[in-house]
Design a protein around this motif. Structure first.
Motif, PDB file in Angstrom:
ATOM      1  N   ASP A 171      23.007 -11.990   7.031  1.00  0.00           N
ATOM      2  CA  ASP A 171      21.984 -12.139   8.066  1.00  0.00           C
ATOM      3  C   ASP A 171      21.329 -10.772   8.259  1.00  0.00           C
ATOM      4  O   ASP A 171      21.753  -9.975   9.094  1.00  0.00           O
ATOM      5  CB  ASP A 171      22.625 -12.626   9.363  1.00  0.00           C
ATOM      6  N   LEU A 172      20.326 -10.524   7.427  1.00  0.00           N
ATOM      7  CA  LEU A 172      19.658  -9.212   7.391  1.00  0.00           C
ATOM      8  C   LEU A 172      18.351  -9.297   8.163  1.00  0.00           C
ATOM      9  O   LEU A 172      17.484 -10.103   7.830  1.00  0.00           O
ATOM     10  CB  LEU A 172      19.395  -8.819   5.931  1.00  0.00           C
ATOM     11  N   GLN A 173      18.230  -8.470   9.193  1.00  0.00           N
ATOM     12  CA  GLN A 173      17.031  -8.476  10.034  1.00  0.00           C
ATOM     13  C   GLN A 173      16.370  -7.103   9.993  1.00  0.00           C
ATOM     14  O   GLN A 173      16.815  -6.166  10.649  1.00  0.00           O
ATOM     15  CB  GLN A 173      17.398  -8.839  11.479  1.00  0.00           C
ATOM     16  N   SER A 174      15.317  -7.011   9.184  1.00  0.00           N
ATOM     17  CA  SER A 174      14.546  -5.763   9.100  1.00  0.00           C
ATOM     18  C   SER A 174      13.370  -5.877  10.049  1.00  0.00           C
ATOM     19  O   SER A 174      12.651  -6.883  10.024  1.00  0.00           O
ATOM     20  CB  SER A 174      14.047  -5.547   7.670  1.00  0.00           C
ATOM     21  N   LEU A 175      13.166  -4.852  10.863  1.00  0.00           N
ATOM     22  CA  LEU A 175      12.117  -4.970  11.892  1.00  0.00           C
ATOM     23  C   LEU A 175      10.723  -4.735  11.329  1.00  0.00           C
ATOM     24  O   LEU A 175       9.741  -5.141  11.927  1.00  0.00           O
ATOM     25  CB  LEU A 175      12.420  -4.022  13.051  1.00  0.00           C
ATOM     26  N   ALA A 176      10.642  -4.056  10.189  1.00  0.00           N
ATOM     27  CA  ALA A 176       9.351  -3.923   9.484  1.00  0.00           C
ATOM     28  C   ALA A 176       9.657  -3.935   7.994  1.00  0.00           C
ATOM     29  O   ALA A 176      10.532  -3.197   7.540  1.00  0.00           O
ATOM     30  CB  ALA A 176       8.644  -2.624   9.875  1.00  0.00           C
ATOM     31  N   ILE A 177       8.963  -4.792   7.267  1.00  0.00           N
ATOM     32  CA  ILE A 177       9.146  -4.858   5.811  1.00  0.00           C
ATOM     33  C   ILE A 177       7.833  -4.451   5.152  1.00  0.00           C
ATOM     34  O   ILE A 177       6.807  -5.133   5.289  1.00  0.00           O
ATOM     35  CB  ILE A 177       9.547  -6.273   5.351  1.00  0.00           C
ATOM     36  N   VAL A 178       7.873  -3.305   4.480  1.00  0.00           N
ATOM     37  CA  VAL A 178       6.681  -2.789   3.807  1.00  0.00           C
ATOM     38  C   VAL A 178       6.573  -3.488   2.452  1.00  0.00           C
ATOM     39  O   VAL A 178       7.471  -3.372   1.617  1.00  0.00           O
ATOM     40  CB  VAL A 178       6.774  -1.264   3.611  1.00  0.00           C
ATOM     41  N   GLU A 179       5.483  -4.221   2.255  1.00  0.00           N
ATOM     42  CA  GLU A 179       5.296  -4.956   1.000  1.00  0.00           C
ATOM     43  C   GLU A 179       4.609  -4.075  -0.036  1.00  0.00           C
ATOM     44  O   GLU A 179       4.912  -4.149  -1.232  1.00  0.00           O
ATOM     45  CB  GLU A 179       4.443  -6.203   1.284  1.00  0.00           C
ATOM     46  N   ALA A 180       3.679  -3.259   0.411  1.00  0.00           N
ATOM     47  CA  ALA A 180       2.951  -2.383  -0.513  1.00  0.00           C
ATOM     48  C   ALA A 180       2.404  -1.180   0.254  1.00  0.00           C
ATOM     49  O   ALA A 180       2.122  -1.278   1.457  1.00  0.00           O
ATOM     50  CB  ALA A 180       1.805  -3.146  -1.170  1.00  0.00           C
ATOM     51  N   MET A 181       2.298  -0.058  -0.457  1.00  0.00           N
ATOM     52  CA  MET A 181       1.742   1.170   0.155  1.00  0.00           C
ATOM     53  C   MET A 181       0.838   1.820  -0.882  1.00  0.00           C
ATOM     54  O   MET A 181       1.134   1.805  -2.074  1.00  0.00           O
ATOM     55  CB  MET A 181       2.842   2.179   0.480  1.00  0.00           C
ATOM     56  N   ASP A 182      -0.236   2.429  -0.404  1.00  0.00           N
ATOM     57  CA  ASP A 182      -1.164   3.108  -1.311  1.00  0.00           C
ATOM     58  C   ASP A 182      -1.275   4.585  -0.916  1.00  0.00           C
ATOM     59  O   ASP A 182      -1.892   4.905   0.102  1.00  0.00           O
ATOM     60  CB  ASP A 182      -2.535   2.429  -1.240  1.00  0.00           C
ATOM     61  N   PRO A 183      -0.682   5.483  -1.706  1.00  0.00           N
ATOM     62  CA  PRO A 183      -0.734   6.904  -1.348  1.00  0.00           C
ATOM     63  C   PRO A 183      -2.158   7.481  -1.365  1.00  0.00           C
ATOM     64  O   PRO A 183      -2.427   8.463  -0.668  1.00  0.00           O
ATOM     65  CB  PRO A 183       0.153   7.579  -2.406  1.00  0.00           C
ATOM     66  N   ALA A 184      -3.058   6.865  -2.097  1.00  0.00           N
ATOM     67  CA  ALA A 184      -4.441   7.367  -2.160  1.00  0.00           C
ATOM     68  C   ALA A 184      -5.173   7.132  -0.844  1.00  0.00           C
ATOM     69  O   ALA A 184      -5.822   8.023  -0.304  1.00  0.00           O
ATOM     70  CB  ALA A 184      -5.187   6.698  -3.317  1.00  0.00           C
ATOM     71  N   THR A 185      -5.029   5.937  -0.278  1.00  0.00           N
ATOM     72  CA  THR A 185      -5.740   5.607   0.966  1.00  0.00           C
ATOM     73  C   THR A 185      -4.843   5.680   2.199  1.00  0.00           C
ATOM     74  O   THR A 185      -5.330   5.673   3.320  1.00  0.00           O
ATOM     75  CB  THR A 185      -6.273   4.154   0.894  1.00  0.00           C
ATOM     76  N   GLY A 186      -3.508   5.691   1.973  1.00  0.00           N
ATOM     77  CA  GLY A 186      -2.579   5.656   3.109  1.00  0.00           C
ATOM     78  C   GLY A 186      -2.353   4.260   3.656  1.00  0.00           C
ATOM     79  O   GLY A 186      -1.638   4.077   4.644  1.00  0.00           O
ATOM     80  N   ALA A 187      -2.957   3.258   3.017  1.00  0.00           N
ATOM     81  CA  ALA A 187      -2.839   1.877   3.520  1.00  0.00           C
ATOM     82  C   ALA A 187      -1.419   1.348   3.333  1.00  0.00           C
ATOM     83  O   ALA A 187      -0.783   1.611   2.321  1.00  0.00           O
ATOM     84  CB  ALA A 187      -3.830   0.975   2.789  1.00  0.00           C
TER      85      ALA A 187
END
Lengths: 192, 192
Positions: A171-187
């Motif tokens: 029963d794993l509860q992550s409060l934020a799951i980052v699906e993708a990140m872009d170091p160029a734009t910071g998105a």
């Protein structure tokens, strides 16, 4: 958790190589008011479970674990990282690899502080490949303790650790799951 | 602080060489309810001071600092120990000797999280010779931050660190000061 996602967008810094710096509020400077609201969210998510101990690993998990324990009214045990241990039967130990620091650690918990009567909530700041977490799970298994759940602040959803643990039935509860990140734009894109 | 002294007498273990093991409640397993009462005591002792940040050092100071920060309503910054740093001007750093681990550490705090506007309460679990504390004080000085006080859980009064810092003018509040310990009988004498 909306509040945490907003904070990551505002104060997180995306670096090359899948690195997300959150040292402004999570793991160097720690926003304890935010931790308190995270603790309340985990209380909601793990409601009804007979949790009697929080388990984490030094160093950056300790602050979150302490605030969570405050809200749950239970003690914390933190696993210690060491590179020189004398195994004398008084410690559960396991070996974990840190990709961040490119090192192998022995991780230990005293047998006095974890046992078959314990119903454990594991808390940590980050989950990526899951090496540290697997070490803590192995220690719980050695102790005969029951893992009631795992609470993670930020999971890197683009690495396999979290989904593997869910498939294994935790029963794993992550409060934020980052699906993708872009170091160029910071998105930063979160799993919804 | 009576409650802490009682707990040390009950669960502390006196070892040879001036070692006091308190891992059952302070620095491996952590009794968060006790920490909460310690935090209240420090609130009383440092009442009226414009504290806006708690500073500690990893790892065992972090849990106490987090609970104290919760009570004070301020963030925590924890100094990181490292043995390999790239000094690039974004970190305050100092070097401390750990007698416990017989090692020298570089200790760092990001310049983003400590500055001239900060009124700092330093929190740590133990004070003996005072090496770690001096490192944190040096970092505060580099940052131009004001040290409003120092809160220590257990001071070893038979080592010079605490009294030297009081003589230097710091408002140092140790909740239990061990004056003498006898490893043969386990007896512990506190400063009154």
């Amino acid at each position: 958790m909306e509040l945490l996602e907003e904070r990551i967008r505002r104060d997180g810094v995306v670096k090359a190589g899948g690195v997300l710096k959150v040292d402004a509020f999570l793991n160097h400077q720690m926003d304890i008011e935010l931790f308190s609201q995270m603790a309340e969210e985990w209380k909601r998510l793990f409601a009804g479970k007979p949790i009697n101990k929080i388990l984490t690993i030094e160093a950056s998990g300790i602050g979150i674990a302490a605030v969570v324990a405050h809200h749950f009214g239970v003690p914390v045990v933190f696993a210690k990282k060491t590179q020189s241990i004398n195994l004398d039967g008084t410690m559960y130990s396991t070996r974990i690899q840190s990709f961040t620091h490119n090192r192998i650690y022995d991780v230990i918990v005293s047998t006095r502080f974890l046992g078959p009567d314990d119903h454990v909530l594991i808390i940590d700041d980050f989950l990526a490949n899951g090496c540290a977490l697997r070490g803590l799970l192995e220690i719980c298994e050695s102790a005969g303790a029951t893992v009631e759940g795992i609470g993670i602040a930020i999971e890197k959803g683009f690495q396999p650790g979290g989904d593997e643990l869910r498939e294994a039935g935790y029963d794993l509860q992550s409060l934020a799951i980052v699906e993708a990140m872009d170091p160029a734009t910071g998105a930063i894109e979160f799993r919804s």
